[in-house]
Design a protein around this motif. Structure first.
Motif, PDB file in Angstrom:
ATOM      1  N   VAL A 140      -2.477 -43.722  -2.352  1.00 43.39           N
ATOM      2  CA  VAL A 140      -2.007 -42.439  -3.165  1.00 43.39           C
ATOM      3  C   VAL A 140      -1.589 -41.609  -2.903  1.00 43.39           C
ATOM      4  CG1 VAL A 140      -4.074 -41.742  -3.214  1.00 43.39           C
ATOM      5  CG2 VAL A 140      -4.011 -41.156  -5.431  1.00 43.39           C
ATOM      6  N   ARG A 141      -0.565 -41.473  -4.194  1.00 45.28           N
ATOM      7  CA  ARG A 141       0.240 -40.037  -4.322  1.00 45.28           C
ATOM      8  C   ARG A 141      -0.609 -38.381  -3.274  1.00 45.28           C
ATOM      9  NH1 ARG A 141       2.500 -35.199  -6.899  1.00 45.28           N
ATOM     10  NH2 ARG A 141       0.466 -35.594  -8.583  1.00 45.28           N
ATOM     11  N   LEU A 142      -0.378 -37.733  -2.433  1.00 43.34           N
ATOM     12  CA  LEU A 142      -1.490 -36.065  -2.467  1.00 43.34           C
ATOM     13  C   LEU A 142      -1.046 -35.592  -3.515  1.00 43.34           C
ATOM     14  CD1 LEU A 142      -3.365 -35.160  -0.560  1.00 43.34           C
ATOM     15  CD2 LEU A 142      -1.627 -34.690   0.923  1.00 43.34           C
ATOM     16  N   PRO A 143      -1.712 -35.275  -4.226  1.00 43.39           N
ATOM     17  CA  PRO A 143      -0.994 -33.931  -4.732  1.00 43.39           C
ATOM     18  C   PRO A 143      -1.250 -32.580  -4.228  1.00 43.39           C
ATOM     19  CG  PRO A 143      -3.565 -34.402  -5.676  1.00 43.39           C
ATOM     20  CD  PRO A 143      -3.399 -34.989  -4.278  1.00 43.39           C
ATOM     21  N   LEU A 144       0.323 -32.592  -3.947  1.00 48.92           N
ATOM     22  CA  LEU A 144       0.146 -31.112  -3.201  1.00 48.92           C
ATOM     23  C   LEU A 144       0.324 -29.695  -4.149  1.00 48.92           C
ATOM     24  CD1 LEU A 144       3.061 -32.186  -0.219  1.00 48.92           C
ATOM     25  CD2 LEU A 144       0.281 -31.649  -0.315  1.00 48.92           C
ATOM     26  N   ARG A 145       0.169 -28.046  -3.846  1.00 44.64           N
ATOM     27  CA  ARG A 145       0.126 -27.429  -4.867  1.00 44.64           C
ATOM     28  C   ARG A 145       1.856 -26.636  -4.596  1.00 44.64           C
ATOM     29  NH1 ARG A 145      -4.291 -23.611  -5.177  1.00 44.64           N
ATOM     30  NH2 ARG A 145      -5.740 -23.577  -4.336  1.00 44.64           N
ATOM     31  N   GLU A 146       2.207 -26.110  -5.748  1.00 43.96           N
ATOM     32  CA  GLU A 146       3.857 -25.759  -6.062  1.00 43.96           C
ATOM     33  C   GLU A 146       3.841 -25.010  -4.689  1.00 43.96           C
ATOM     34  OE1 GLU A 146       6.251 -23.863  -9.081  1.00 43.96           O
ATOM     35  OE2 GLU A 146       4.540 -24.802  -9.454  1.00 43.96           O
ATOM     36  N   GLY A 147       5.183 -25.255  -3.677  1.00 44.14           N
ATOM     37  CA  GLY A 147       5.343 -24.360  -3.460  1.00 44.14           C
ATOM     38  C   GLY A 147       4.861 -24.872  -1.740  1.00 44.14           C
ATOM     39  N   VAL A 148       4.260 -25.247  -1.512  1.00 46.17           N
ATOM     40  CA  VAL A 148       3.268 -26.223   0.123  1.00 46.17           C
ATOM     41  C   VAL A 148       4.442 -26.885   0.178  1.00 46.17           C
ATOM     42  CG1 VAL A 148       2.060 -27.769   0.583  1.00 46.17           C
ATOM     43  CG2 VAL A 148       0.936 -25.886  -1.052  1.00 46.17           C
ATOM     44  N   GLY A 149       4.971 -27.722   0.027  1.00 43.65           N
ATOM     45  CA  GLY A 149       6.536 -29.053   0.513  1.00 43.65           C
ATOM     46  C   GLY A 149       6.884 -29.570  -0.730  1.00 43.65           C
ATOM     47  N   GLY A 166      -5.832 -22.202  17.079  1.00 48.05           N
ATOM     48  CA  GLY A 166      -5.483 -21.210  15.188  1.00 48.05           C
ATOM     49  C   GLY A 166      -4.605 -21.393  14.683  1.00 48.05           C
ATOM     50  N   ALA A 167      -3.309 -21.781  15.820  1.00 50.92           N
ATOM     51  CA  ALA A 167      -1.662 -21.150  14.946  1.00 50.92           C
ATOM     52  C   ALA A 167      -1.849 -21.911  13.588  1.00 50.92           C
ATOM     53  CB  ALA A 167      -1.415 -22.165  15.752  1.00 50.92           C
ATOM     54  N   GLU A 168      -2.209 -23.254  12.754  1.00 47.79           N
ATOM     55  CA  GLU A 168      -2.292 -23.265  11.457  1.00 47.79           C
ATOM     56  C   GLU A 168      -3.694 -23.174  11.157  1.00 47.79           C
ATOM     57  OE1 GLU A 168       1.272 -26.352  11.701  1.00 47.79           O
ATOM     58  OE2 GLU A 168      -0.583 -27.439  12.465  1.00 47.79           O
ATOM     59  N   PRO A 169      -3.840 -21.626  11.045  1.00 48.58           N
ATOM     60  CA  PRO A 169      -5.088 -22.137   9.744  1.00 48.58           C
ATOM     61  C   PRO A 169      -5.094 -22.834   8.650  1.00 48.58           C
ATOM     62  CG  PRO A 169      -3.902 -19.657   9.830  1.00 48.58           C
ATOM     63  CD  PRO A 169      -3.171 -20.606  10.689  1.00 48.58           C
ATOM     64  N   GLY A 170      -6.241 -22.838   7.656  1.00 46.92           N
ATOM     65  CA  GLY A 170      -5.982 -23.356   6.051  1.00 46.92           C
ATOM     66  C   GLY A 170      -7.268 -24.492   5.985  1.00 46.92           C
ATOM     67  N   ARG A 171      -7.440 -25.190   5.047  1.00 44.77           N
ATOM     68  CA  ARG A 171      -7.887 -26.339   5.105  1.00 44.77           C
ATOM     69  C   ARG A 171      -7.253 -27.213   3.658  1.00 44.77           C
ATOM     70  NH1 ARG A 171     -13.135 -25.650   2.924  1.00 44.77           N
ATOM     71  NH2 ARG A 171     -14.486 -27.066   3.758  1.00 44.77           N
ATOM     72  N   LEU A 172      -7.455 -28.162   3.556  1.00 42.20           N
ATOM     73  CA  LEU A 172      -6.964 -29.151   3.016  1.00 42.20           C
ATOM     74  C   LEU A 172      -7.140 -28.659   1.238  1.00 42.20           C
ATOM     75  CD1 LEU A 172      -5.321 -32.026   1.969  1.00 42.20           C
ATOM     76  CD2 LEU A 172      -7.744 -33.091   1.070  1.00 42.20           C
ATOM     77  N   GLN A 173      -7.738 -28.138   0.872  1.00 42.98           N
ATOM     78  CA  GLN A 173      -8.227 -27.453  -0.502  1.00 42.98           C
ATOM     79  C   GLN A 173      -7.053 -26.434  -0.762  1.00 42.98           C
ATOM     80  OE1 GLN A 173     -10.228 -27.828   1.336  1.00 42.98           O
ATOM     81  NE2 GLN A 173     -12.740 -28.350   0.466  1.00 42.98           N
ATOM     82  N   ASP A 174      -6.704 -25.595   0.696  1.00 36.51           N
ATOM     83  CA  ASP A 174      -5.650 -24.783   0.560  1.00 36.51           C
ATOM     84  C   ASP A 174      -3.669 -25.233  -0.130  1.00 36.51           C
ATOM     85  OD1 ASP A 174      -6.913 -22.535   1.075  1.00 36.51           O
ATOM     86  OD2 ASP A 174      -6.823 -22.952   3.011  1.00 36.51           O
ATOM     87  N   LEU A 175      -4.379 -26.679   0.478  1.00 35.65           N
ATOM     88  CA  LEU A 175      -2.556 -27.064  -0.115  1.00 35.65           C
ATOM     89  C   LEU A 175      -2.752 -27.912  -0.737  1.00 35.65           C
ATOM     90  CD1 LEU A 175      -2.054 -28.145   3.644  1.00 35.65           C
ATOM     91  CD2 LEU A 175      -1.319 -26.063   3.059  1.00 35.65           C
TER      92      LEU A 175
END
Length: 323
Positions: free
Chosen positions: A76-85, A150-159
């Motif tokens: 399934v296509r991953l619905p990325l937030r605008e500006g993520v990539g 710790g170089a790449e913080p964040g979770r799937l909810q952020d992306l």
């Protein structure tokens, strides 16, 4: 693809104790395959915080759980937030060699869900795989997400878009692992052969009010596995009320079998007549969903009766094992 063993009663051990509300004898929610007491529940276990409900807050939570836990072959296509990539990513149930991510030579890039986790937060590991996929070169693969520095913080909810829903495309085999004009060789060919041999026919059961419900042909019988979004105790109470009324099945040729827990949510399972096609269960599932919704709304004003409380306790103990 992997076998998933259901757990015993949550929060209970042979000594009647629990750790963070998790039964120490159940499989660790981090996905390591070890018991919780031997993994995140041990004194010398991983030090990071264990997140028991990693996809909470996402509209696609139930579908993500289904794709990670028991749907064999789906994309399934991953619905990325605008500006993520700018690159389009495809979320997959499982990739060759259970890779965390794969950038195919034809430009299609995948992120896998059925992978070995390296932390106590599946969402965090997936986010790091997504970031890798966004910058990967064609032909590269990420076998496993490495230790978190710790170089790449964040979770799937952020992306990804928190309000986006998922409608996965299910496949009868894993031919989509390789481009259509490519002949698989070596380890990929062997993995493809083994994966195709182990796959169980699976179809989505959809309709009004029916989401994250899947028909599975297990060989001797068929099942409906339905990831429900409600808090476990509230869902069990509603199901108990329906059970007392004789309304917890999906009609003739079905019976409620039990449930298992996955990433903080309950997944009820029904045994079904194998002779009936998956689409024949859409209407009965929709009717059951309506009964559940109505009963859930009743709970605040109508507490459970003694018979319903006994039924709830019985349902709580009916755990099933996926094979």
């Amino acid at each position: 693809m992997a076998k998933r063993t259901a757990v015993k009663k949550a929060g209970r051990t042979s000594g009647g104790s629990s750790v963070n509300g998790i039964n120490p004898r159940q499989p660790c929610p981090c996905g390591s395959g070890k018991r919780y007491k031997a993994c995140h529940g041990s004194a010398g276990g991983p030090a990071d915080v264990l997140v028991a409900r990693p996809f909470e807050g996402l509209a696609a939570e139930c579908e993500l759980i289904a794709l990670r836990e028991f749907v064999p072959s789906a994309t399934v296509r991953l619905p990325l937030r605008e500006g993520v990539g700018d690159r389009e990513l495809t979320l997959a149930s499982v990739l060759p060699m259970a890779a965390a991510a794969l950038a195919r030579t034809d430009g299609v890039t995948f992120v896998g869900l059925q992978v070995q986790t390296r932390s106590g937060d599946v969402s965090r590991d997936l986010a790091r795989a997504v970031r890798w996929a966004l910058r990967a070169e064609q032909g590269e693969a990420l076998p496993v997400v490495g230790p978190d520095d710790g170089a790449e913080p964040g979770r799937l909810q952020d992306l990804i878009d928190p309000d986006a829903t998922l409608e996965p495309e299910l496949h009868t085999d894993f031919a989509w692992w390789v481009p259509g004009d490519t002949e698989p060789t070596g380890e990929v060919a062997l993995a493809l052969e083994r994966a195709n041999a182990a796959i169980m026919p699976t179809e989505r059961v959809s309709g009004p009010g029916v989401h994250a419900a899947y028909w599975v042909d297990a060989g001797d019988k068929a099942h409906l596995r339905w990831v429900r979004p409600e808090p476990e105790e509230r869902l069990l109470a509603a199901m108990a009320r329906l059970a007392v009324r004789g309304e917890l099945d999906l009609g003739e040729g079905s019976r409620y079998a039990g449930s298992f827990r996955a990433h903080g949510l309950l997944v009820p399972v029904w045994d079904l007549d194998r002779e009936q096609h998956a689409r024949e269960w859409s209407e009965p599932a929709g009717a059951l969903g309506q009964r559940l919704t109505k009963t859930l709304d009743e709970l605040d004003d109508q507490p459970l009766s003694e018979a319903e409380r006994r039924a709830r306790d019985g349902l709580r103990g009916r755990q099933v094992t996926l094979r």
